[in-house]
Design an enzyme around this catalytic site. Sequence first.
Site, PDB file in Angstrom:
ATOM      1  N   SER A  26      19.142 -64.231   3.531  1.00  0.00           N
ATOM      2  CA  SER A  26      19.840 -63.565   2.441  1.00  0.00           C
ATOM      3  C   SER A  26      19.516 -64.247   1.113  1.00  0.00           C
ATOM      4  CB  SER A  26      21.348 -63.606   2.694  1.00  0.00           C
ATOM      5  OG  SER A  26      22.039 -62.961   1.663  1.00  0.00           O
ATOM      6  N   GLY A  27      19.096 -63.439   0.127  1.00  0.00           N
ATOM      7  CA  GLY A  27      18.757 -63.975  -1.175  1.00  0.00           C
ATOM      8  C   GLY A  27      17.286 -64.269  -1.366  1.00  0.00           C
ATOM      9  N   THR A  54      15.340 -56.963  -0.018  1.00  0.00           N
ATOM     10  CA  THR A  54      15.700 -55.638  -0.529  1.00  0.00           C
ATOM     11  C   THR A  54      14.849 -55.269  -1.739  1.00  0.00           C
ATOM     12  OG1 THR A  54      17.969 -55.915   0.265  1.00  0.00           O
ATOM     13  CG2 THR A  54      17.591 -54.223  -1.395  1.00  0.00           C
ATOM     14  N   ASN A 100      23.913 -64.807  -1.790  1.00  0.00           N
ATOM     15  CA  ASN A 100      23.243 -63.684  -2.445  1.00  0.00           C
ATOM     16  C   ASN A 100      24.297 -62.723  -2.978  1.00  0.00           C
ATOM     17  OD1 ASN A 100      21.571 -61.629  -3.238  1.00  0.00           O
ATOM     18  ND2 ASN A 100      20.845 -61.113  -1.191  1.00  0.00           N
ATOM     19  N   SER A 112      23.709 -58.987  -0.973  1.00  0.00           N
ATOM     20  CA  SER A 112      23.217 -59.236   0.386  1.00  0.00           C
ATOM     21  C   SER A 112      23.384 -57.993   1.263  1.00  0.00           C
ATOM     22  CB  SER A 112      23.984 -60.409   1.014  1.00  0.00           C
ATOM     23  OG  SER A 112      23.594 -60.591   2.353  1.00  0.00           O
ATOM     24  N   SER A 113      22.294 -57.582   1.921  1.00  0.00           N
ATOM     25  CA  SER A 113      22.377 -56.458   2.867  1.00  0.00           C
ATOM     26  C   SER A 113      23.107 -56.933   4.117  1.00  0.00           C
ATOM     27  CB  SER A 113      20.977 -55.976   3.254  1.00  0.00           C
ATOM     28  OG  SER A 113      20.286 -55.486   2.140  1.00  0.00           O
ATOM     29  N   GLY A 122      17.164 -61.934   8.070  1.00  0.00           N
ATOM     30  CA  GLY A 122      16.388 -63.053   8.591  1.00  0.00           C
ATOM     31  C   GLY A 122      17.234 -63.952   9.465  1.00  0.00           C
ATOM     32  N   GLU A 133      19.617 -66.640  10.616  1.00  0.00           N
ATOM     33  CA  GLU A 133      20.760 -67.187   9.876  1.00  0.00           C
ATOM     34  C   GLU A 133      21.333 -68.410  10.582  1.00  0.00           C
ATOM     35  OE1 GLU A 133      22.640 -63.437   7.363  1.00  0.00           O
ATOM     36  OE2 GLU A 133      23.848 -64.431   8.886  1.00  0.00           O
TER      37      GLU A 133
END
Length: 932
Positions: free
Chosen positions: A117-118, A122, A167, A170-171, A362, A364
């Site tokens: 994330s980040g 996206t 993020n 974040s998705s 990704g 985590e």
Amino acid sequence: MKVEDNTDIIMEGALIARDRVGVQDFVLLDSHTSEAAFLNNLRKRYQENLIYTYIGTLLVSVNPYKELDIYTVTQMQLYRGVNFFELPPHLYAIADNAYRVMCSEYNNHFILISGESGAGKTEASKKILQYYAVTCPTTEQLQVVRDRLLLSNPVLEAFGNAKTLRNDNSSRFGKYMDIQFDFKGAPVGGHILSYLIEKSRVVHQNHGERNFHIFYQLLEGGEKDLLCWLGLERNPQKYAYLVQGRCAKVFSINDKNDWKIVRKAFSIIDFTEKDLEHLFGIVASVLHLGNIQFEEDSNGHVLSPLNVDLAFYARDAVAKAIYGRTFTWLVNKINGSLANKVGSLSGDSTRKTVIGLLDIYGFEVLDTNSFEQFCINYCNEKLQQLLIEMTLKAEQEEYEMEGIEWEPIPYFNNKIICDLVEQKHKGIISILDEECLRPGEATDLSFLEKLEEKVGDHAHFVTRKLADQKTRKSIDWVDFRLLHYAGEVTYCAVGFLEKNNDLLYRNLKEVLCNSKNGIVRDCFLLSELDSRRRPETVATQFKNSLMSLIEILMSKEPSYIRCIKPNENKEPGKFDDCLIRHQVKYLGLMEHLRVRRAGFAYRRKYEHFLRRYKSLCPATWPHWHGPAAEGVERLIKHIGYKPEEYKLGRTKIFIRFPKTLFATEDAFEIRKHLLGMIPLEACWRGVLARKEAKKRTWAVQIIRKFIQGFINRKKPLCPENVEFVRLVQYKYLMKLRDHIPRNVLDKSWLQPPSILEEISEMLQKMCIRNLVRKYCRGVTPERKVQLQQKAVTSAIFRGKKEGYQQSINLPFADTRLSEEVLILAPYSQYATPVVKYDRNGFKARERLLVLTQSSAYVVEMAKIKQKIDYATLKGNSRMLEAMLPLRTLSAAEWPEQLCQHAVSSAGISTSNLGDGIVVMHVPEDNKQKVGR
């Protein structure tokens, strides 16, 4: 994977500055097994704002946390149609290569974008979509598809993204989007699959995090009337589901502006006002649900069969279920608008190809890793397995195609970890499901005990109970640890059963099934209440979805983008070695590099290699007149390549070590100076200038020829106008192709140029004849009879009866009676219900009027009450017989039309108004009565 080969000097040119900016392909690292060398190369490039680097055909992207001038339309056009390594590494090179190979070989591709994330996943996905939107051919109709593809992103981000500690956007779900292209390479549709929306975020957020964006966007940007109708206030502090993270307002997020973008997107994606009314109603209802509180009375009860804790649990379960299923409905609704309607409307059945974009979470590793991280990391294990297998397959295929012996490559096969998670009856998911479904009291601790019992001896699984003395200190009693390909991750088992079950009480589900909200009713079907089959658990649903995704990806040609976050604070220019080393490890980049470098570091077409380095050998300089393969062989023998440093394939030279390539490049640089680059450059500029002058001369000749053709366009075909006339004909015919009438009623026709009027008129006649022929062939015998009857009717009654125009489109029928009363059907020509009025008192009586070839019958309850021979009617009795072909008019229209025609013969009368009265004139001595 098939990738275009190196064809120009730019890649090698970058080798000259490798000490300053590093190499643009990690495969060319001399110390390819050194993590320190990998990070050093990444750092050099990042400090020069070179955020992209290749590992073969995999792209590594480091988030710059600032705007770079590398995403302009000019840049897009620069990468369009250019061979893969011809320009510096870029997202556009990956996107363009996938597109070009898809168009040329008619195969399907996917681009897998992963990272934590980040890291910029996206944004990378958006940039690729924008690239296709700008560079692909399109029409006005396809522009709608393109806009919907682009605008599906802000809608999905609003409902599926949230601010996290790492993020601000974040998705919280995985997304796979197929972009469908037609045979011309134009985008004509799309389809989205979503994975594992983080429903728990709806009811709980960690400190410093927010709920999904849509809640804040609605409160901040929603119109005053809308909020009033939803019973909402603008202040997010009023809602329990929005204040747990204590950061409802975020400086970097403009919720009001984002709301406007989402509203615009809804209109483009074709959401109706009713859809939006129901959708926003659901968002508001979730907020209202969160504010419901429960208290026990003096007897320790609440207003339900549940205690307080279970009541809160049920409330949150409803909120999560509604939001989760609404997100699925939203994705399906977007898919409906993205569906390829262009081909289906035009009858185009040509072959379609797709490029898939997989934007997936990704690997985590958080301070506390729960059920969501377990699913996410399992997904990354599967994708890592896919990456290595497909990379090895592509390498092996290229070696075989070039006739080079394949050397088996040792690598870590993470199938053992995938099996630990997913194996049937023995894997962690199966054990978790057993605990969720078994009778009796199942808890997170009993689940942990079951894991220790069934997989405790697995080399990649450990708990506090099973760990050695040193490891035990870092594992809690409710934790278990998995040794993933990327490293160790400790998971807290608390909440695993609850999140995996995700069930609603039956009475709550029944309420939702009967909701007045259309979306909720679509999401919760009544059939679920009747089904005795227990629904699949969340983990099993995710595993099955992942298996389906892997099947989809295995059927396509792959491209990979690995995104890296350079620091935790989103600071431009800051390169955190420790953080990046961690990501390099769990993204599997070193393993991928090792696989790519296990054979040959560099491969190049003979023609291109010889063209660049021919000055290093007297036999090949300045020109080599033989086959390129022989020239390269002569060249490398002169340079002094050792046998172990290279292999010669069918079309390429393979160089094993980067140092061999670097030495060749350095020698070439020295040779350039010895030859004197200034005269060479001057000669080259002269060549280019002559080329340009030749091109301009050609252009002038063409323009003159067409001007002359325009002047002589009205003359008969001759050398002076033939090319101009042919061009005008071609352009007119190509334009006419898209404007041909589609049916016989379409009288439009494209206005032709004056020189094509005669041809256009002939084509129009041919087109009309073809349409008429096509229409006539489609007319059935029954339809033909009806049309003939319509023609007779029109000739008799047109302009004489009110409402006639409205009756033209009504189909004829043989009868107006139901089957059970058709007792005279074999003998009748037409039958219809009527109302008969008595002469005395005008009492209404329900009757049937049945017409045969010679008589009319008034029937009641299958009993003939009256018979009227046509011969007894006053006037011409043959008139009725002539009118019998008109029997298929409606019940009211037939006698009116009949009597209107009979006005001159006086046997039957009717008015020219819209009433339903018909009078049959019979002699008084027959005592015939009047029927209506």
